[in-house]
Write an enzyme that holds these catalytic residues in place. Sequence first.
Site, mmCIF file in Angstrom:
data_model
loop_
_atom_site.group_PDB
_atom_site.id
_atom_site.type_symbol
_atom_site.label_atom_id
_atom_site.label_comp_id
_atom_site.label_asym_id
_atom_site.label_seq_id
_atom_site.Cartn_x
_atom_site.Cartn_y
_atom_site.Cartn_z
ATOM 1 N N ASP A 61 0.809 -1.216 0.000
ATOM 2 C CA ASP A 61 0.000 0.000 0.000
ATOM 3 C C ASP A 61 0.844 1.270 0.000
ATOM 4 O O ASP A 61 1.994 1.279 0.423
ATOM 5 C CB ASP A 61 -0.887 0.045 1.249
ATOM 6 C CG ASP A 61 -2.033 -0.948 1.206
ATOM 7 O OD1 ASP A 61 -2.024 -1.841 0.334
ATOM 8 O OD2 ASP A 61 -2.934 -0.839 2.043
ATOM 9 N N HIS A 207 3.570 -2.282 3.247
ATOM 10 C CA HIS A 207 3.678 -0.970 2.611
ATOM 11 C C HIS A 207 5.034 -0.827 1.936
ATOM 12 O O HIS A 207 6.069 -1.061 2.583
ATOM 13 C CB HIS A 207 3.488 0.139 3.645
ATOM 14 C CG HIS A 207 2.173 0.072 4.370
ATOM 15 N ND1 HIS A 207 1.945 -0.810 5.410
ATOM 16 C CD2 HIS A 207 1.030 0.762 4.196
ATOM 17 C CE1 HIS A 207 0.696 -0.650 5.847
ATOM 18 N NE2 HIS A 207 0.126 0.294 5.121
#
Length: 274
Positions: A61, A207
């Site tokens: 992400d 992430h």
Amino acid sequence: MLVSRLLLFCFAGLIAAHELRAEPKVATQTAGNNNPKSAAEPRITFNSVHVDGPYIAMTFDDGPSATLTPKLLDLLAAHHIKATFFVIGENVAQHPDIVARAAREGHEIANHSWSHPNLAKLSDEGVRRQLSRTDDAIKSATGARPTLLRPPYGSITEREKRWIHDEFGYQIILWDVDPYDWKRPGPAVVRNRILQETQPGSIVLSHDIHPGTIEAMPSTFDALEAKGFKFATVSELIRAAAVQPSRTPPATSTSAGAAVTLSPSPSPASSPGS
């Protein structure tokens, strides 16, 4: 005779009153039996997928990052792994070449909003702008529109899920493995949390904007492969789903209209979360 007539009249009145009281109950039962909402609705949201086999989806992400995402793409290529990137529209606009490379190398590109707000706190028009701008940026960079949405922080209302699905065609993707890498606990902790929690059908959250996450990935990929896991994009995982419900999500969903938050990640301005 008069007494008999009075008794008969009273008895008839009692029967009529009973029938009047019973009518609403009968009417309600009939309406309930014909309720169209009893039909099964198509599934919109996924936090994991029940699959017949050791398949998992790695998701990243908040990128792309100018320096870290290319390093991750090199690692994924070396391991022949296809991942899913839930990208921020602002970052796509700044680094379209990185997104284009990821798509060209077989990774899935998905919508994670334009600027990482809490969608559950926005108006419908505000949500629409966030998703549309990112959708357009992804289309410009890759030539294809995304089919998946991950709401920032996992926060989205049940009503939003339905109209977003109807309007954009998105499936809403959450997760069942969260190493909390946005807290930057160190590569070893990130790796160990992923290894401990991952099961067949897992959707693993992480992430590609934190150096420690990228540092954790080589040994994480090696260990997952050693355990026999095979990697797929989220859409591939869903297409491979067996006809069984997924595991219970890590947080209890609220009723329609209430926000569902699965990870208490801070905003990108301080320390980006999902």
